[in-house]
Write a protein that holds these residues in place. Structure first.
Motif, PDB file in Angstrom:
ATOM      1  N   SER A 102      36.562  37.639  33.734  1.00  0.00           N
ATOM      2  CA  SER A 102      37.778  38.013  33.012  1.00  0.00           C
ATOM      3  C   SER A 102      37.466  38.984  31.877  1.00  0.00           C
ATOM      4  CB  SER A 102      38.444  36.763  32.441  1.00  0.00           C
ATOM      5  OG  SER A 102      37.647  36.256  31.389  1.00  0.00           O
ATOM      6  N   ASN A 113      42.677  29.594  39.386  1.00  0.00           N
ATOM      7  CA  ASN A 113      42.940  30.597  40.422  1.00  0.00           C
ATOM      8  C   ASN A 113      41.634  31.135  41.014  1.00  0.00           C
ATOM      9  OD1 ASN A 113      42.089  31.679  38.080  1.00  0.00           O
ATOM     10  ND2 ASN A 113      43.532  33.382  38.034  1.00  0.00           N
ATOM     11  N   THR A 121      40.473  31.778  43.972  1.00  0.00           N
ATOM     12  CA  THR A 121      40.540  32.822  44.992  1.00  0.00           C
ATOM     13  C   THR A 121      40.735  34.188  44.344  1.00  0.00           C
ATOM     14  OG1 THR A 121      41.764  31.148  46.172  1.00  0.00           O
ATOM     15  CG2 THR A 121      41.590  33.277  47.228  1.00  0.00           C
ATOM     16  N   HIS A 122      41.600  34.211  43.353  1.00  0.00           N
ATOM     17  CA  HIS A 122      41.897  35.446  42.637  1.00  0.00           C
ATOM     18  C   HIS A 122      40.637  35.979  41.939  1.00  0.00           C
ATOM     19  CE1 HIS A 122      44.443  38.300  40.580  1.00  0.00           C
ATOM     20  NE2 HIS A 122      43.837  37.984  39.441  1.00  0.00           N
ATOM     21  N   ASN A 133      38.028  37.238  44.527  1.00  0.00           N
ATOM     22  CA  ASN A 133      38.479  38.469  45.176  1.00  0.00           C
ATOM     23  C   ASN A 133      38.482  39.654  44.223  1.00  0.00           C
ATOM     24  OD1 ASN A 133      39.139  38.330  47.968  1.00  0.00           O
ATOM     25  ND2 ASN A 133      40.734  36.843  47.453  1.00  0.00           N
ATOM     26  N   GLY A 134      38.355  39.359  42.935  1.00  0.00           N
ATOM     27  CA  GLY A 134      38.539  40.411  41.936  1.00  0.00           C
ATOM     28  C   GLY A 134      37.348  41.334  41.788  1.00  0.00           C
ATOM     29  N   ASP A 164      36.824  29.980  49.879  1.00  0.00           N
ATOM     30  CA  ASP A 164      36.080  30.667  48.817  1.00  0.00           C
ATOM     31  C   ASP A 164      34.748  31.260  49.287  1.00  0.00           C
ATOM     32  OD1 ASP A 164      38.157  29.373  47.619  1.00  0.00           O
ATOM     33  OD2 ASP A 164      37.016  28.643  45.909  1.00  0.00           O
TER      34      ASP A 164
END
Ligand SMILES: Nc1ncnc2c1ncn2[C@@H]1O[C@H](COP(=O)(O)OP(=O)(O)OP(=O)(O)O)[C@@H](O)[C@H]1O
Ligand SMILES: [Mg+2]
Length: 226
Positions: free
Chosen positions: A74, A102, A104-105, A108-109, A138
């Motif tokens: 992040s 989250n 998966t988010h 995938n990021g 995942d």
């Protein structure tokens, strides 16, 4: 560890993930032990806790799970701020840093991809502990970013069909599978099973070895229970 170092396809693999079919098949155990084995042999190694749902890697090294992958992805922390250094000689750990709402988010990021490519530059080997395939996707999301996968199977715990299905998902990807680790197999059992498949001389070898190890174990720890 020796097999990974010997095989052509895995000896130069820098980044590997460990997964399994269902929970509790020894993924975290295998990840930590493999990473330690490489570190002991003088390679610079990091373990990443890629199980952002149920992180456990930190526990094995008596670390806190307050900073890690989630913060780095992040942009809240830098890798230098989040990595736990030298938990053993040559071995660093990047915990999950809490539990992700989250996952998966995050996986995938772009942040996760950038983090891995930076870690590839800094370390000889990067091991990623991931969630089980039958539960969530995942590990399949992380798969394209690594050089290979290792599949942990706990003996007599997972149903054969389920394990075959999970393994087929790994094998059908374009990423090499470096093999499976059969966990929870004691030597007496392995002697019995190998005896079904191999020459009789192997049977004697395994049986003798198992009996001898049992005696040694008893001498050190007292007779096994159960
Ligand atoms: N080969 C082994 N020998 C001894 N103990 C083992 C072995 N493999 C796993 N274990 C033990 O079994 C338990 C489950 O292992 P582990 O936590 O590594 O599984 P996991 O696949 O990471 O589970 P989860 O899916 O819940 O994250 C742990 O207590 C671990 O110490
Ligand atoms: Mg685990």
């Amino acid at each position: 560890h020796s097999s990974l170092r010997l095989k052509d396809e895995s000896k130069n693999a820098k980044c590997m993930l460990v997964t399994s079919t269902i929970p509790g098949e020894g993924k975290s155990f295998v990840t930590s032990n493999l990473a330690l084995a490489f570190a002991v042999h003088g390679e610079k190694v990091i373990i990443i806790d890629g199980d952002l749902r149920k992180p456990t890697v930190h526990k094995g090294f008596k670390l806190e799970n307050t900073k890690g992958v989630i913060d780095v992805c992040s942009g809240k922390l830098t890798l230098d701020e989040a990595i736990a250094r030298q938990v053993h000689p040559n071995l660093d750990v990047l915990p999950a840093g809490g539990r992700a709402k989250n996952p998966t988010h995050i996986l995938n990021g772009k942040g996760f991809e950038l983090m891995l490519s930076e870690l590839r530059k800094r370390y000889d080997r990067v091991f990623i502990d991931t969630p089980p395939i039958a539960a969530v996707s995942d590990s399949l999301i992380i798969l394209p970013l690594v050089d290979g996968s290792i599949f942990s199977i706990y003996f007599n715990k997972v149903r054969r069909k389920a394990a075959q299905f999970a393994a087929s998902r790994l094998i059908n990807s374009n990423i090499p599978n470096f093999g499976a680790v059969l966990n929870g197999l004691n030597l007496a059992v392995s002697g019995y099973y190998y005896a079904q498949y191999y020459d009789k001389s192997y049977k004697d070898y395994y049986m003798v070895k198992a009996a001898k190890e049992d005696q040694e174990h008893d001498r050190e720890h007292g007779p096994a229970r159960g």
